[in-house]
Design an enzyme around this catalytic site. Structure first.
Site, PDB file in Angstrom:
ATOM      1  N   GLU A 262     -25.976   3.533 -15.876  1.00 30.51           N
ATOM      2  CA  GLU A 262     -27.269   4.210 -16.034  1.00 30.51           C
ATOM      3  C   GLU A 262     -28.128   3.779 -14.862  1.00 30.51           C
ATOM      4  O   GLU A 262     -28.583   2.632 -14.808  1.00 30.51           O
ATOM      5  CB  GLU A 262     -27.922   3.821 -17.365  1.00 30.51           C
ATOM      6  CG  GLU A 262     -27.236   4.377 -18.585  1.00 30.51           C
ATOM      7  CD  GLU A 262     -27.090   5.890 -18.553  1.00 30.51           C
ATOM      8  OE1 GLU A 262     -27.993   6.576 -18.032  1.00 30.51           O
ATOM      9  OE2 GLU A 262     -26.053   6.385 -19.025  1.00 30.51           O
ATOM     10  N   CYS A 296     -36.865   4.685 -15.940  1.00 31.32           N
ATOM     11  CA  CYS A 296     -35.977   5.503 -15.096  1.00 31.32           C
ATOM     12  C   CYS A 296     -36.266   6.986 -15.274  1.00 31.32           C
ATOM     13  O   CYS A 296     -36.043   7.774 -14.372  1.00 31.32           O
ATOM     14  CB  CYS A 296     -34.515   5.167 -15.367  1.00 31.32           C
ATOM     15  SG  CYS A 296     -34.098   5.242 -17.102  1.00 31.32           S
TER      16      CYS A 296
END
Ligand code: ADP
Length: 522
Positions: A262, A296
């Protein structure tokens, strides 16, 4: 790899919980340590051991041992233990929130949202996981004489390397997924925010989960690399920068070790003239500034249709005025940033943008009156894709706004990035929004919303392009922690028969099969 050597004088875990034994065992053998600071006050919180590769391997072997007992438990038994942890965390959430705020500098509300999303995710994994990971019937297709099903097996020991921006959820979610699938876990939290993970380990112990299924190692890249390179870890889950993700993927590739990555994002938000403007503006501010922009999937690029651009900017200014920033005692909306290095990146993006003609509608300054890493949330305009602020991940409390003339241009601009994590589309025309969603290269799309996709545990989360590999959350995320085994079995009426394609081959059989192929597929 430049780990600083330092004598460890105190038991740092005792700074977090004085009553509990130190979960990082064998303290007396530790020779080197690293310091952890509260970024909102720049005061030292404590010191923790820098694990060497050998020390990491010892923990991996403990997890390997525990995996024998853990994987023998049924899905229901595992789920029961995860629920024990969920309840313990929910009932002691203030203790966890204080630990998170202390080492990240985030606001209490941001920490509470992190706890909420973590609890929701544990609940999903424990409840839905029983079905998602159970043996599943599959069709035998033309082979009506066969029964088929799929089993989900644990990989073994999963190594988790987690970042500093959401130290709870980005540690606990992979831990829970891995455990539910029958793995045990060795986790290395970020060296910037290790206490949240140590607190989670302490909660495991206090809630009475099976001993040894979660091991925590502290340290920097040497400890992370040891987890990746160990012959005794069977899978790696990494959340962090694209640069480190590439190093880890390469190492895993050499060992054919499964890896979930990720990584970064540069999320676009596209606002059309028929959108609910006030909601879009408030969404942009929350999506860009919550958690001091260190998410993010935070909004970093805002593309606004030309017809409403001026109105959008004036509404942004108006709503911006309502945002309070400061230390946690003032109950602000925006806290401090977490990492000094990240502050430097944000400032370098601002400098580059200003030099190339951008200007600030609001904010953008370091708040020197405060002791910690406080940076005013910023709204930047006059930007273009030649600027770092529109092409590289800024990861700070900032949104950059640019106008567009047509739908095609908006889609082109949104996709003109090496990242593809999330995107949002704002319009009152849901048919149009759904059609645009199909053309956006991003792992998640929110329509008239931001970040909400991450809070929904049934939705898989992950990136296109350089934003990552694989998925977390949803059944896709849970099954990533399992090896898939396909089982084929003869039905009772076929138990003693030969198959048509077995030896001996003959012209006659060839002719039968040949005609069947033509009949079925021709
Ligand atoms: P950041 O720069 O935001 O801290 P990184 O991607 O560098 O993000 O780090 C995320 C996590 O990966 C941290 O826990 C860090 O210690 C760890 N890490 C850094 N380098 C390596 C490496 N080469 N191998 C394994 N883990 C690493």
């Amino acid at each position: 790899m430049n780990q600083k050597s330092k004598k460890s004088k105190t038991n740092p875990v005792s700074l977090v919980n004085k009553q509990k034994p130190n979960p990082v065992t064998k303290q007396k053998r530790m020779t080197a340590s690293f310091e952890i600071f509260n970024p909102a006050t720049l005061t030292k919180i404590g010191e923790l051991p820098l694990y060497t590769a050998e020390m990491v391997e010892e923990k991996i072997l403990l997890a390997k041992q525990a995996q024998i007992i853990w994987s023998a438990k049924s899905l229901r038994e595992r789920a029961k233990e995860l629920i024990l942890f969920r309840k313990f965390l929910a009932n002691n959430k203030e203790e966890m929130i204080s630990c998170i705020c202390n080492e990240t500098g985030k606001t209490k509300m941001d920490a509470l949202l992190e706890v909420f999303t973590t609890l929701e995710s544990i609940d999903y994994v424990a409840n839905k996981g029983i079905k998602i990971l159970a043996s599943e019937k599959r069709s035998g297709g033309l082979m009506i004489q066969k029964k088929c099903y799929v089993n989900y097996h644990a990989h073994g020991v999963v190594g988790v390397i987690s970042p500093w921006n959401y130290p709870l959820i980005l540690s606990v979610t992979p831990i829970m997924n891995a455990l539910m699938a029958g793995n045990t876990v060795v986790i290395k939290p970020s060296e910037v925010t290790p206490y949240t993970t140590l607190k989670a380990l302490e909660f495991f112990q206090r809630a009475g989960l099976t001993n040894g299924i979660l091991q925590v190692v502290t340290g920097k890249e040497i400890a992370g690399a040891a987890l990746v390179n160990s012959p005794n870890t069977n899978m790696i889950c990494f959340t962090g920068s694209t640069a480190t993700g590439k190093i880890i993927a390469e190492a895993c590739g050499k060992m054919l070790k499964p890896v979930v990555l990720e990584l970064g994002g540069k999320d676009p938000m596209i606002v059309f003239k028929d959108a609910d403007l006030r909601r879009a503006v408030r969404g942009a501010l929350w999506g860009g500034f919550a958690n001091a922009g260190q998410t993010c999937i935070s909004v970093e690029r805002v593309y606004v249709e030309k017809a409403i651009y001026n109105e959008f900017i004036s509404l942004l200014k108006e709503e911006y005025g309502k945002i309070k920033q400061g230390s946690k005692e003032e109950f602000p909306s925006v806290g401090s940033m977490t990492l000094p290095r990240q502050v430097e990146i944000v400032e370098s993006h601002y400098k580059d943008a200003k030099a190339k003609g951008a200007f600030f509608v609001a904010g953008g300054k370091r708040i020197l009156a405060e002791k910690g890493l406080f940076h005013e949330p910023a709204i930047v305009i006059g930007v273009n894709h030649e600027m770092k602020i529109m092409s590289e991940e800024t990861f700070g409390p900032e949104i950059s706004v640019m106008e567009f003339n047509s739908e095609e241009e908006a889609i082109y601009l949104a996709n003109n990035s090496e990242y593809g994590l999330s995107a949002s589309i704002w319009t009152s025309d849901s048919t149009r929004a759904k059609s645009i969603a199909q053309k956006i290269q991003a792992g998640s799309i929110c329509i008239n919303d931001v970040v909400a996709n991450y809070m929904i545990s049934d939705l898989p989360f992950g990136g296109f392009k350089k934003s990552g590999l694989g998925r977390v959350h949803g059944k896709e995320g849970l099954r990533a922690y399992a090896q898939i085994q396909a089982v084929t079995i003869n039905r009772w009426f076929w138990r003693f028969s030969d198959e048509l394609w077995w030896f001996p081959y003959s012209k006659k059989i060839y002719s039968y099969v040949s005609r069947a192929v033509k009949f079925l597929f021709g």
